[in-house]
Design an enzyme around this catalytic site. Structure first.
Site, mmCIF file in Angstrom:
data_model
loop_
_atom_site.group_PDB
_atom_site.id
_atom_site.type_symbol
_atom_site.label_atom_id
_atom_site.label_comp_id
_atom_site.label_asym_id
_atom_site.label_seq_id
_atom_site.Cartn_x
_atom_site.Cartn_y
_atom_site.Cartn_z
ATOM 1 N N ASP A 81 22.177 61.624 36.927
ATOM 2 C CA ASP A 81 22.328 60.417 37.733
ATOM 3 C C ASP A 81 21.832 59.154 37.043
ATOM 4 O OD1 ASP A 81 23.408 61.821 39.943
ATOM 5 O OD2 ASP A 81 21.400 62.452 40.527
ATOM 6 N N GLU A 114 22.742 68.488 36.524
ATOM 7 C CA GLU A 114 23.949 67.970 37.162
ATOM 8 C C GLU A 114 23.609 66.891 38.193
ATOM 9 O OE1 GLU A 114 25.679 71.441 38.776
ATOM 10 O OE2 GLU A 114 26.246 72.302 36.841
ATOM 11 N N HIS A 115 24.647 66.228 38.719
ATOM 12 C CA HIS A 115 24.440 65.181 39.716
ATOM 13 C C HIS A 115 23.866 65.759 41.005
ATOM 14 C CE1 HIS A 115 26.382 62.005 37.443
ATOM 15 N NE2 HIS A 115 27.396 62.807 37.183
ATOM 16 N N ALA A 116 23.004 64.985 41.654
ATOM 17 C CA ALA A 116 22.484 65.376 42.958
ATOM 18 C C ALA A 116 23.637 65.423 43.958
ATOM 19 C CB ALA A 116 21.426 64.380 43.424
#
Length: 573
Positions: free
Chosen positions: A224, A213-215
């Site tokens: 990302d 998942e996105h940071a």
């Protein structure tokens, strides 16, 4: 069996193990301490945040998300009742303990004990499960499925081609001749296809793994790199498309009109997708992924079209020949450097109310909650002024980790460096046009990859949180642009060598996916909550079942792309 359900005991010492969700474990707190004591905790994901109050140190049990490590502290007072945050200057620390991810596992049970002498320890009562087993199982399953699809696909296409060719030859009394291979760069389509397939997988949940998942704020996770790769690939295609149109005698004015019209369509579709849960105009989100594409394509397309030369002769002087791509783009370099200068001047020089100059943090609890309303610094402030707080993204990842306010990771201000990202793709496309030898292309791409990676690394001091400009997708920071562009240069180099030069791999099934990327993106966004793409069975509380659901959705869209390719249907705006 443990691989499929990720736990075996439904009950452990009276605790309902089936009540745990993905990445959760039980912490059983016991105290032998005679004085009052209070437990506080802090996730390593939010290590600059203050410790959060849990409960008094009496015997109790609570659930904890163990995807990341945790820091525990026991203080002698509960400062939360007085509206304060407990720290070593306000409260006296009784003991502290760090529990890394190597200790804490999903569906485990851990005993946290405060001893009579004031020491604390964390002991494993029930060993958790290794979540990587689910990932390995699904990867093996996907490999087998793709292998079966590939064999069936090749057999079907070969049969269809031979049948059609035989019918045509019989009707015209001609000999069947092989089709000449296309000069189209399959590696570019494969790269685009990888990006869209990964985007669908991530948007489907990615199996619930944090590193996919996105940071939350600074850093670079797998998700990302998807969006910047798309933008970069779009930039690569701009000079190729412009040259092709000019070779057909299309006037620059007509090319510019097409760029404006396509940008408008991208932006309009993006706004429509934002209203998928209901077009409430009072809080409709204005910006988004396709809107960023539209802005970057508009600026890069127009600038390149206006400054491109119709005919270019390779210089005879050695140093000019070595820098010919940069010489061709000198005017565009000047435009992009101007955008970078404007960006840096605003983020470090613009006064933001109640925020320190040059603040680049997520606000909320960041830096011990010193700047709770400064999410994104100048970046977030400019977006809120231009768009209004109701028309930006309301659920950023930082909100759930840092308690940050609304912030749009695809807002207006970030478009400045989004254009720069696409321009670096234009540079890669010009290299394709200028250098006809594959070795020269690869050499130039690798030079740019190394140079951009080093420059981006220096801006963030080769770390996650340090440096004047950390890598941050939410802010679309300069270091983020440089590092992700370096990855894109390197990725295209590898794919180009493997697919187009050596022909070791045909790019299946990513080439077919890349040729209908816009169909896949819009389709998976619209069908996000519908059968047969998505489904839910039971509590959906294991990585394995979440991975199956995400993988099913992704493979279904890949199958749709393969079908569209088989009927020769390709759609682009």
């Amino acid at each position: 069996m443990a691989v499929f359900v990720e736990y075996t005991e439904p009950v452990w010492r009276g605790m309902n193990m089936r009540d745990l969700k993905v990445d959760e474990a039980y912490i059983v707190v016991k105290s032998q301490y005679d004085e009052p004591a209070y437990l506080y905790s802090r996730s390593e994901e939010c290590y600059t945040c203050p410790y959060s109050y849990v409960k008094p140190m009496h015997n109790f049990m609570f659930k904890l998300n163990v995807a990341r490590g945790w820091e525990f502290k026991v203080y002698d007072r509960d400062a939360s009742d007085h509206g304060m945050l407990c720290n070593d200057t306000i409260c006296n620390s009784v003991c502290e303990l760090y529990a890394p991810t190597t200790l804490l596992q999903e569906f485990g049970v851990y005993n946290f004990t405060l001893r009579q002498n004031g020491s604390c320890e964390l002991v494993t009562d029930k060993t958790g499960v290794d979540v990587n087993l689910s990932l390995a199982s699904v990867c093996l399953l996907v490999t087998l499925v793709l292998a079966a699809i590939r064999m069936s696909w090749c057999a079907w296409r070969s049969y269809s081609f031979m049948s059609e060719a035989a019918v045509n030859a019989t009707a015209t009394n001609e000999t069947v001749t092989p089709v000449q291979p296309s000069k189209r760069m399959r590696s570019l389509d494969a790269f685009r296809g990888m990006a869209i397939v990964l985007m669908i997988f991530v948007n489907s949940g990615g199996g619930g793994y944090w590193w996919i998942e996105h940071a939350p704020w600074n850093g670079l996770h797998l998700a990302d790199v998807v969006f910047p790769s798309f933008l970069w690939i779009m930039g690569v295609c701009i000079p190729i498309s412009v040259k092709s149109q000019m070779a057909r005698g299309t006037p620059k004015a007509r090319i510019c009109r097409r760029i404006v019209w396509r940008s408008f369509k991208l932006f309009a579709i993006g706004v429509c997708l934002n209203s998928i849960n209901g077009p409430q105009m009072s809080n409709l989100r204005i910006m988004g992924v396709l809107q960023r594409f539209a802005v970057a394509y508009l600026v890069c397309g127009l600038v390149h079209t206006l400054f491109v030369q119709r005919d270019y002769l390779m210089p005879q002087i050695a140093w000019k020949r070595a820098l010919c791509d940069m010489i061709l783009l000198r005017a565009e370099f000047l435009v992009m450097l101007t955008l970078i200068a404007i960006y840096l001047a605003l983020i470090f020089g613009l006064p933001v109310p109640d925020c320190p100059s040059g603040y680049l943090g997520p606000g909320g609890k960041h830096h011990n909650a010193q700047y709770p309303n400064c999410t994104g610094g100048a970046n977030g402030y400019i977006d809120r002024v231009i768009l209004g707080n109701a028309h930006i993204y309301q659920h950023p990842t930082a909100k759930y980790v840092y308690g940050a306010q609304a912030f749009d990771p695809e807002g207006v201000f970030g478009c400045l460096l989004t254009v720069v990202q696409a321009f670096l793709g234009v540079l890669a496309g010009v290299i394709i046009l200028v250098h006809t030898a594959w070795s020269a292309r690869i050499q130039r791409w690798l030079y740019w990859s190394l140079g951009l990676a080093l420059l981006g690394g220096m801006l963030c001091f080769f770390s996650i949180e340090d440096g004047p400009i950390p890598i941050n997708k939410n802010l679309w920071s300069l270091s983020f642009v440089l590092v992700t562009s370096a990855l894109a240069f390197f990725m295209l180099t590898i794919l180009y060598y493997v697919i187009d030069v050596r022909r070791w791999w045909a790019g299946f099934p990513f080439v077919e996916s890349g040729m209908n990327a816009i169909v896949m993106y819009v389709g998976h966004t619209v069908m996000h909550k519908m059968l047969p793409w998505h489904w839910r069975i039971g509590p959906m509380n294991t990585h394995f079942i979440l991975l199956l659901e995400s993988t099913w959705n992704t493979l279904l869209w890949v199958a749709i792309a393969l079908y569209l390719d088989s009927v020769k249907f390709y759609y682009s705006l």
